[in-house]
Every structure is written in structure tokens, then in C-alpha cells.
Design a protein around this motif. Structure first.
Motif, mmCIF file in Angstrom:
data_model
loop_
_atom_site.group_PDB
_atom_site.id
_atom_site.type_symbol
_atom_site.label_atom_id
_atom_site.label_comp_id
_atom_site.label_asym_id
_atom_site.label_seq_id
_atom_site.Cartn_x
_atom_site.Cartn_y
_atom_site.Cartn_z
ATOM 1 N N TRP A 140 -10.839 59.575 -4.534
ATOM 2 C CA TRP A 140 -12.257 59.459 -4.891
ATOM 3 C C TRP A 140 -12.679 60.651 -5.744
ATOM 4 N N LEU A 141 -12.200 61.831 -5.396
ATOM 5 C CA LEU A 141 -12.557 63.045 -6.138
ATOM 6 C C LEU A 141 -11.990 63.068 -7.556
ATOM 7 N N LYS A 142 -10.976 62.279 -7.837
ATOM 8 C CA LYS A 142 -10.460 62.204 -9.218
ATOM 9 C C LYS A 142 -11.530 61.662 -10.156
ATOM 10 N N VAL A 143 -12.405 60.813 -9.643
ATOM 11 C CA VAL A 143 -13.504 60.267 -10.439
ATOM 12 C C VAL A 143 -14.637 61.286 -10.527
ATOM 13 N N PHE A 144 -14.896 61.966 -9.427
ATOM 14 C CA PHE A 144 -15.961 62.965 -9.367
ATOM 15 C C PHE A 144 -15.333 64.348 -9.535
ATOM 16 N N ASN A 145 -14.815 64.581 -10.732
ATOM 17 C CA ASN A 145 -13.971 65.754 -10.975
ATOM 18 C C ASN A 145 -14.713 67.074 -11.071
ATOM 19 N N LYS A 146 -16.046 67.079 -10.975
ATOM 20 C CA LYS A 146 -16.772 68.354 -10.879
ATOM 21 C C LYS A 146 -16.757 68.871 -9.451
ATOM 22 N N ALA A 147 -16.315 68.032 -8.529
ATOM 23 C CA ALA A 147 -16.277 68.382 -7.105
ATOM 24 C C ALA A 147 -14.831 68.573 -6.661
ATOM 25 N N SER A 148 -14.659 69.282 -5.554
ATOM 26 C CA SER A 148 -13.313 69.461 -5.013
ATOM 27 C C SER A 148 -13.356 69.558 -3.491
ATOM 28 N N LEU A 149 -12.220 69.232 -2.890
ATOM 29 C CA LEU A 149 -12.076 69.302 -1.448
ATOM 30 C C LEU A 149 -11.890 70.762 -1.057
ATOM 31 N N LYS A 150 -12.845 71.297 -0.302
ATOM 32 C CA LYS A 150 -12.841 72.711 0.068
ATOM 33 C C LYS A 150 -12.247 72.978 1.438
ATOM 34 N N GLY A 151 -12.194 71.955 2.293
ATOM 35 C CA GLY A 151 -11.642 72.189 3.618
ATOM 36 C C GLY A 151 -11.559 70.919 4.438
ATOM 37 N N THR A 152 -10.618 70.919 5.374
ATOM 38 C CA THR A 152 -10.449 69.794 6.294
ATOM 39 C C THR A 152 -10.237 70.346 7.703
ATOM 40 N N ILE A 153 -10.623 69.556 8.665
ATOM 41 C CA ILE A 153 -10.346 69.853 10.070
ATOM 42 C C ILE A 153 -9.862 68.567 10.716
ATOM 43 N N PHE A 154 -8.821 68.679 11.519
ATOM 44 C CA PHE A 154 -8.299 67.539 12.266
ATOM 45 C C PHE A 154 -8.240 67.883 13.745
ATOM 46 N N ALA A 155 -8.870 67.049 14.552
ATOM 47 C CA ALA A 155 -8.816 67.190 16.008
ATOM 48 C C ALA A 155 -8.035 66.011 16.570
ATOM 49 N N GLY A 156 -6.844 66.264 17.033
ATOM 50 C CA GLY A 156 -6.019 65.216 17.623
ATOM 51 C C GLY A 156 -6.191 65.172 19.127
ATOM 52 N N GLY A 157 -5.742 64.088 19.703
ATOM 53 C CA GLY A 157 -5.808 63.947 21.157
ATOM 54 C C GLY A 157 -7.198 63.613 21.674
ATOM 55 N N THR A 158 -8.017 63.028 20.818
ATOM 56 C CA THR A 158 -9.360 62.628 21.233
ATOM 57 C C THR A 158 -9.361 61.125 21.440
ATOM 58 N N THR A 159 -9.591 60.706 22.634
ATOM 59 C CA THR A 159 -9.512 59.284 22.952
ATOM 60 C C THR A 159 -10.914 58.713 23.160
ATOM 61 N N LYS A 160 -11.456 58.867 24.329
ATOM 62 C CA LYS A 160 -12.789 58.326 24.621
ATOM 63 C C LYS A 160 -13.860 59.240 24.044
ATOM 64 N N ASP A 161 -15.055 58.663 23.825
ATOM 65 C CA ASP A 161 -16.189 59.443 23.334
ATOM 66 C C ASP A 161 -16.369 60.698 24.182
ATOM 67 N N GLY A 162 -16.498 61.825 23.493
ATOM 68 C CA GLY A 162 -16.750 63.091 24.168
ATOM 69 C C GLY A 162 -15.524 63.891 24.537
ATOM 70 N N THR A 163 -14.322 63.317 24.394
ATOM 71 C CA THR A 163 -13.121 64.066 24.789
ATOM 72 C C THR A 163 -12.817 65.220 23.843
ATOM 73 N N ILE A 164 -13.524 65.294 22.746
ATOM 74 C CA ILE A 164 -13.332 66.408 21.808
ATOM 75 C C ILE A 164 -13.993 67.689 22.316
ATOM 76 N N LYS A 165 -14.944 67.543 23.224
ATOM 77 C CA LYS A 165 -15.649 68.720 23.735
ATOM 78 C C LYS A 165 -14.633 69.677 24.358
ATOM 79 N N GLY A 166 -14.728 70.931 23.989
ATOM 80 C CA GLY A 166 -13.788 71.931 24.466
ATOM 81 C C GLY A 166 -12.581 72.122 23.560
ATOM 82 N N HIS A 167 -12.380 71.250 22.592
ATOM 83 C CA HIS A 167 -11.281 71.420 21.637
ATOM 84 C C HIS A 167 -11.614 72.580 20.692
ATOM 85 N N PRO A 168 -10.621 73.350 20.273
ATOM 86 C CA PRO A 168 -10.874 74.476 19.361
ATOM 87 C C PRO A 168 -11.436 74.044 18.007
ATOM 88 N N GLU A 169 -11.225 72.781 17.639
ATOM 89 C CA GLU A 169 -11.719 72.307 16.345
ATOM 90 C C GLU A 169 -13.241 72.263 16.286
#
Length: 180
Positions: A140-169
Motif C-alpha cells: 500500500w505504501l508503494k502508492v503513497f510513497n511520501k509515507a513510510s513504515l516507521k515501526g511495528t509491534i507484534f504480540a503473539g500468544g493472544t487468544t481470547k479478548d484481553g489476554t494481551i494485558k500484561g504482555h510487554p508489547e
């Protein structure tokens, strides 16, 4: 003066883990003095782009008059956009892809966004789990070439709603937001 930051939660579940991650990013961005808006797409009707290109003239969709119109115009005027998506079958959510397709009207517009962030969560835990979602966003950013991807975060091991709470991400997302 702070930046205009738009955070788009693309989970179909309002209390989903990616929206929790997005809210941490939002908190950090607000702490840093930015003008921040979080828009969850859960429950919003967003139609598919049909590729008619009528939007290039009108700068808005000529087929679908739905929630995407307002979101896309907010994207146009944001300095920073953060997308939060659950990873489904090792890819971004359908809601996110549909919204990205609806940005056709911005191809020839004077869009302001330059910095793009991607926040992801999934049941899988392999570090490469979000790579296809990242690739899709880079496409998508190839079309909007004035913009760039500055950062990503991935939180794995999240199953049910709310299981991300307490994750370092969660803290990583807050810090990323505060660094804008």
C-alpha cells in the motif's frame, strides 16, 4: 505543537487484543502532547472498492457512502497513522484490507500522512507471524510513497479478548506512541 495522530483499530471485536494494543499506543501519543484520535472499525459498515476510479475526480467514493468515507478523509489529514490489526491466517484482517482499498481517492490527493505504524496481535507466537501483513502494508505504501513504515509491534500468544494485558508489547506500544 504535537502531531495529528490517527489510530485505526481494524479488529471486528471492540474489546479485542489489537484494540487494547492500539489504546496503549494512543495513551503514549497523548502523553507526548499529540492530537490523537482512535477509531475502531468494529461494527462499522465498510463496502468494497469496485475499482471504478470515479473517486479520483470527486476525492470520495462514488459507489459506497459508508463509514469508510469519514475514516479515509481523517487519514488524509493525519500526520501519523497507526493501524492495529489481528493476524488472521498470517495476514491483516479483511477489515483493514478493505479500508486500504478504499483509499483510492487519496492517490492524487494532497495527503499529509508520512509516518505509518502497524500494531498486530495473534494466537501464533512465531516472530514471523505478521510478515505478510507487514508486506501488504508496504505494498500500500508503494502508492503513497511520501509515507513510510516507521515501526511495528507484534504480540503473539493472544487468544481470547484481553489476554494481551500484561504482555510487554503493551508497554512497547505506549513507548512507541510517546516517541512520536
Amino acid at each position: 505543537m504535537g502531531k495529528k495522530v490517527l489510530i485505526i483499530g481494524t479488529s471486528p471485536r471492540i474489546h479485542g487484543n489489537t484494540n487494547i494494543l492500539a489504546q496503549a499506543f494512543e495513551g503514549g501519543a497523548k502523553e507526548a502532547g499529540n492530537d490523537v484520535e482512535f477509531i475502531p472499525l468494529a461494527g462499522k459498515k465498510i463496502g468494497f472498492c469496485v475499482g471504478c476510479w470515479g473517486c479520483l475526480k470527486t476525492k470520495s467514493c462514488v459507489v459506497n457512502h459508508d463509514a469508510a468515507e469519514e475514516v479515509v478523509q481523517k487519514m488524509k489529514n493525519a500526520d501519523v497513522i497507526a493501524f492495529a490489526t489481528p493476524i488472521y491466517y498470517y495476514e491483516m484482517s479483511g477489515q483493514m484490507k478493505t479500508l486500504l482499498d478504499r483509499t483510492n481517492c487519496l492517490y492524487t490527493a494532497d495527503y499529509k500522512f508520512r509516518d505509518i505504524y502497524l500494531l498486530t496481535a495473534a494466537e501464533a507466537t512465531n516472530p514471523d507471524t505478521p510478515e505478510h501483513a507487514i508486506g501488504g502494508l508496504k505494498g500500500w505504501l508503494k502508492v503513497f510513497n511520501k509515507a513510510s513504515l516507521k515501526g511495528t509491534i507484534f504480540a503473539g500468544g493472544t487468544t481470547k479478548d484481553g489476554t494481551i494485558k500484561g504482555h510487554p508489547e503493551i508497554e512497547q506500544a505506549r513507548k512507541m506512541g510517546s516517541g512520536l
